[in-house]
Structures are given as C-alpha cells and as structure tokens.
Design an enzyme around this catalytic site. Structure first.
Site, mmCIF file in Angstrom:
data_model
loop_
_atom_site.group_PDB
_atom_site.id
_atom_site.type_symbol
_atom_site.label_atom_id
_atom_site.label_comp_id
_atom_site.label_asym_id
_atom_site.label_seq_id
_atom_site.Cartn_x
_atom_site.Cartn_y
_atom_site.Cartn_z
ATOM 1 N N HIS A 327 0.876 -1.180 0.000
ATOM 2 C CA HIS A 327 0.000 0.000 0.000
ATOM 3 C C HIS A 327 0.905 1.219 0.000
ATOM 4 O O HIS A 327 1.848 1.292 0.804
ATOM 5 C CB HIS A 327 -0.884 -0.026 1.243
ATOM 6 C CG HIS A 327 -2.014 0.947 1.194
ATOM 7 N ND1 HIS A 327 -1.823 2.309 1.262
ATOM 8 C CD2 HIS A 327 -3.341 0.759 1.078
ATOM 9 C CE1 HIS A 327 -3.010 2.911 1.196
ATOM 10 N NE2 HIS A 327 -3.942 1.995 1.080
ATOM 11 N N ARG A 347 -6.086 10.373 -0.089
ATOM 12 C CA ARG A 347 -5.746 10.918 -1.406
ATOM 13 C C ARG A 347 -6.998 11.141 -2.239
ATOM 14 O O ARG A 347 -7.094 12.076 -3.021
ATOM 15 C CB ARG A 347 -4.761 9.993 -2.125
ATOM 16 C CG ARG A 347 -3.326 10.162 -1.610
ATOM 17 C CD ARG A 347 -2.385 9.146 -2.224
ATOM 18 N NE ARG A 347 -2.626 7.823 -1.676
ATOM 19 C CZ ARG A 347 -2.677 6.702 -2.380
ATOM 20 N NH1 ARG A 347 -2.490 6.743 -3.680
ATOM 21 N NH2 ARG A 347 -2.911 5.538 -1.793
HETATM 22 O O1 MEZ Z 1 -9.129 -1.907 -0.456
HETATM 23 C C1 MEZ Z 1 -8.275 -1.479 0.325
HETATM 24 O O2 MEZ Z 1 -7.180 -2.019 0.453
HETATM 25 C C2 MEZ Z 1 -8.553 -0.242 1.070
HETATM 26 C C3 MEZ Z 1 -9.950 0.236 1.022
HETATM 27 C C4 MEZ Z 1 -7.575 0.383 1.681
HETATM 28 C C5 MEZ Z 1 -7.558 1.802 2.027
HETATM 29 O O3 MEZ Z 1 -6.656 2.480 1.556
HETATM 30 O O4 MEZ Z 1 -8.421 2.287 2.747
#
Ligand code: MEZ
Length: 557
Positions: A327, A347
């Site tokens: 992420h 974001r």
């Molecule tokens: O789907 C995801 O991983 C999610 C919703 C994560 C996020 O950034 O909130």
C-alpha cells in the site's frame, strides 16, 4: 508531535501548499500528469519490490513446481506439516458438519450466512475470534458501479487495467456484476453507508478508478461491514456454530480424492479435533504477516498464509504468487504506528504526496503498485525524510483535505485517521503525515473458478486467500467487494454440492504423507521448518536461545 528537523521540512510543505491547492481547484484530481503505460512499466521494473532480482525463487514441489514465487511463500510451501499424520484416528470424528468454513473475516462470514440460508449446518473454525481479520481493518471503501455515469463494464475495465490484464476474466465479471447487489445485500443486513442529505450514496474515487465508485462508512468501512456480518452470524446460531482460537493445521481428504474435513487445533487447550465435512471453504485471508522483503504491514496478526499451505498440500493450484501489494501510504512516524494503514481515501479527498522540499512528485491516484514505486523512488533519490529510527518516508499533505472539502471533513469522513495521529499529538488537519509503502495485500492466491471452486472436489476458496480476481495488482475497495461476492458464491455453491447429495468415502491424510515424502526427496528442508505458520514469530533470537522448545516429535529439547 514532530521533532524540529521534521518541522523544518514541514515549513517547506506549507510554503508550496497554496500553489498546490490552486492546482487542485483548477485541475481536480489531475494535479500531476498521470503516467503513460510505458512510464508505469518502467518505474515498476526499477523500484517496485516485486521486481528486485532476489524477490522470487522457484518452488520445487507441488502443483506449481518450477514456478517463480515470492521467496517467503516458497519457504512456507517447502515446509513440513506441524503434525505427524499418523497420530490421528480419522475414524474418531469430533465434529460432523455439512460445511466447514476456515476463517471468520467477511468472506467466511458471508459464506456462512448463505449456507445457513439454504438450511445447512455450518461450522466455522477460526484461529482467533470471529471477525479478527484484515476485513475488519479495511478503511477506505468498497467499490460497486451504482451510479448513473458508471456501469459494471467500466468497473471491469478498471479492474483488469489495474491488474495488468492478468486477471481471470470470468472472476472479474462475477466481481463487477455482483457488486451493486452486494451493496444492497449489505445495506439490508444493516451496514450504514455514508449518504448525501437526499439519501443517495456518497461515492469517492480511488487509485486507478475512472469513476467515483467507493462506498464508505467513514474510514471504518471494513469494520462496519464485518461487524454487521458477524451479528448476522450470531443471530443464526440454530445453523451456524463456531470454534474460536482453533486454527486448521491440515485438510483431510477421502479415498475418492474429495476434501472431506480438517484437523483443528485449539490454541488454549492444545487439543486436536477431527472435523468431517461435505464441503470445506477456505477463507483464511492473506500473507501480510510474512513481512515479505522485511516490509512493515497493515495486516492482522492472523495473516500468515495458512490457507495457501493447506490447499497446496491437497493439490490446489496457486496463481500470481509472484506478486505482492504494497500500500503506498503506510505510516512511518511515530514509531508506534509504523506500517499502519493511512487510507487511500486521504488521497481520494485531495491529500497529495510531497517530498522533503514540499514538491509534488506523482499523480496522487496512480494504481497502487505505481504509486508505491514512485514513493520508493523519491526516497532513493534522497528526497525523503529519515525518521529518528532510520526509516524513510515522504509527506502526505493532509491539511489540503479541509481546504478542498471544507472545515470538519477530516473529523467527519476520516475519524480513524484523525484519532490514529491525534493520540501522538499530531493534528492531521494542520500537519502532513509521514508515509512509506507497507505490505498490504496478497494479490494472488489459490486458483478458483467463478463458483469459488478449486480443482479439488469439495474445496472452495473465497477472499484474499484466492487468486485471479485482481491479477497482479488489486485496486482499492475491490477486496471489500471480493470477500462479499466470492464469500457468498462459495456459501451458495458449497451448499449446492451438499444438497446435491455428495457422499464421502473413508477419511485419509495420505496427501500429507505424500507431501512429506516429496520434501524428504529435496534433501535440504530442515524438519524444524513447519507450516501452516498460524501466528507470526516475533521472539528475538537472543530470547529464543534461552527457551525450552519442543522438537518435531513433540519432545522437550
Ligand atoms: O481496499 C483497500 O485495500 C482499502 C480500502 C484500503 C484503504 O486504503 O483504505
């Protein structure tokens, strides 16, 4: 609060903020030019952790033998079982059920609800408690084409574009076609999605989405969904039983090659039980706690890839296990929250990634892998900030959110984020947060078809443990969707199998013995390397050196 040297960098971020705000007013989301496909490929190859030369190795046994797979996953697949299969009397069955579900996040819970709806008896075995799962921790939202300017076809194109066109088309079709009705199902069960004053859904953008399609419950979306499903499961106690603190350590087959149950192990009583089931659904989640390439993770403690190991030993294929999702925005400061998720919704609402000089360096809503690679590049170029413990990061300029959306937006739409930093005296309405990519999601997994079936009769998989839906890069909010869509499909289709009158033969663990023989032939796998992992091991070596331990045969050494 931030140390002084960080405040100096924040002053530079503040200096450029007004200009970047104007840019956002003029250009909307496109405050920075999105990359071309070629540029994306280029940056991934140079900076994404998956592309490093030693990120993958060839697995030497099992259905994917010879394929390049993420190194720590290979180590798990090339591991001995936790238990000696000869120690179990498979005629002495402790639990006889129609459907066994392994795992109790939103995929497992959805499957249980659908199976009970069809009148079947369900047993859920989960290694911690119901709802202790990544599902509960998801923040930003769930995708579904519910708006007039959107359609399942447009959603489909976004999903396969994000996944580098490696997704299995039939799975993507199932995902996007079931999406609007999944939102309705969740609402009927009681999920309170964010709404406009006129009652219509609030929908927001995410990285790689061409339409505003993210439905949210503030930034507690996963908790809102998972708690509702858990309540529904509690309400169906006539059909659904559950055993907590009870991971599955091995699947059981029958002499006809069908999956027919499992061995479960109670973490507190240390008791083994044999479960016989006419269908088994793996809903064990992903592998974040493997800390691949030593990354911190957003994941739950239970995310140790147990389902992959169980399914692989019984002969199921894995797909895209060379691909890991980092992420883009994990916290890197303060130390107590390193690796924690800073939702993509930040974001989506206008926060911009900027370097130590306050310069915006990437389109904020690139697909996740590209955004993560850009942040890594910025740090490798020396444009990041170093934390007191030596970690690197860039700023995510959160005060822009209130400038663009009005005062109160952060507390209203992002209460989890607000609190996460407020605990450390950082007010994200006034100050940016320091972020770096964090291990978030297992893009690949056990191969299934659109009915959530594996190629092994009687074995179904749903959620993050499965592979193929998201190709090699999942987009935000498609996991919350996938766990509901394929959880329900697994529950429905496993029920169909049972209602169709499937008959089980003699229970056996011969597949485990065969697997052990293959491991023996490799000649270099230590007997002490065992899987499934069940819980991550954070005990430092110097402490381990002083511990009493059990050897493979259960004797104290
Ligand atoms: O789907 C995801 O991983 C999610 C919703 C994560 C996020 O950034 O909130």
């Amino acid at each position: 609060m931030y140390p002084d040297y960080m405040k100096e960098s924040i002053a530079k971020v503040e200096k450029t903020r007004e200009r970047r705000y104007r840019l956002a007013l003029e250009h909307g989301k496109e405050v920075f030019k999105p990359m071309t496909e070629e540029e994306r490929e280029g940056i991934l190859e140079r900076y994404h952790p998956d592309y490093q030369s030693d990120a993958r190795k060839r697995v030497r046994i099992g259905p994917n033998k010879g394929e390049l797979i993420t190194d720590r996953v290979v180590d798990l697949l090339e591991s001995y079982p936790r238990d000696n299969p000869d120690q179990f009397d498979l005629n002495d069955v402790d639990f006889d059920t129609e459907i066994l579900i392994i795992g109790a996040g939103s995929a497992g819970l959805s499957a249980a609800i659908e199976a009970s709806e069809r009148g079947l008896n369900v047993l859920i075995a989960t290694k911690l408690r119901l709802g202790d799962a990544n599902s509960m921790m998801a923040q930003g939202g769930i995708q579904a084409a519910t708006q007039r300017n959107d359609s399942p076809a447009i959603h489909y194109l976004d999903v396969i574009g994000g996944g580098h066109f490696d997704n299995k088309p039939d799975l993507v079709e199932a995902l996007v076609m079931d999406a609007p009705k999944s939102i309705r199902w969740l609402e009927e069960l009681g999920v309170m999605f964010d709404k406009n004053p006129d009652g219509s859904m609030i929908v927001k953008p995410g990285g790689g989405t061409s339409r505003n399609r993210l439905h949210s419950a503030k930034d507690y979306t996963g908790a809102a969904i998972c708690r509702t499903l858990r309540d529904e499961v509690y309400n169906r106690s006539d059909r659904i039983s559950y055993i907590e603190y009870s991971p599955v350590t091995e699947l059981i087959t029958d002499d006809r090659g069908q999956v027919a149950g499992a061995v479960i192990y109670h973490l507190e009583t240390k008791e083994y039980s044999i479960v016989r089931a006419k269908a088994v659904i793996i809903a064990t989640g992903g592998f974040g706690r493997l800390h691949i390439r030593n990354f911190a993770t957003t994941n739950h403690y239970g995310a140790t890839a147990d389902g992959l190991v169980l399914a692989y030993r019984v002969g199921a294929n894995l797909l895209y296990m060379d691909s890991v999702q980092y992420h883009p925005t994990g916290a890197v400061f303060p130390e107590q929250v390193v690796g924690f998720l800073c939702t993509e919704k930040l974001r989506g609402l206008g926060a911009q990634p900027v370097n130590k000089n306050g310069e915006l360096f990437v389109y904020p809503l690139e697909p996740r892998d590209v955004e993560a690679a850009s942040i890594i590049r910025e740090c490798e170029r020396g444009h990041g900030i170093t934390t007191p413990s030596g970690l690197k990061g860039v700023w995510l300029d959160t005060p822009l959110i209130e400038m663009l959306n009005g005062e109160g937006t952060i507390e209203n739409a992002l209460p989890a984020m607000f609190r996460q930093f407020k605990r450390f005296d950082i007010d994200i309405r006034r100050y940016p947060i320091l972020i770096y990519p964090t291990l978030h999601y297992q893009n690949g997994g056990i191969e299934i078809n659109a009915r959530a079936e594996t190629k092994i009769p009687g074995l179904y998989v749903a959620g993050e443990a499965s592979g193929g839906v998201h190709g090699r890069n999942r987009l935000m909010g498609n996991s919350q969707l996938d766990i509901v869509v394929f959880g329900r499909r697994a529950g429905i289709n496993a029920s169909e199998r049972v209602l169709g009158g499937v008959k089980l033969g003699m229970l056996t663990m011969e597949h485990v013995r065969n697997y052990m023989r293959e491991l023996d032939q490799l000649g270099d796998v230590p007997r002490s390397r065992i899987a499934p992992m069940i819980l991550p091991d954070y005990i430092p070596d110097h402490v381990k050196a002083k511990q009493l331990t059990l050897n493979y045969f259960g004797t104290l050494t």
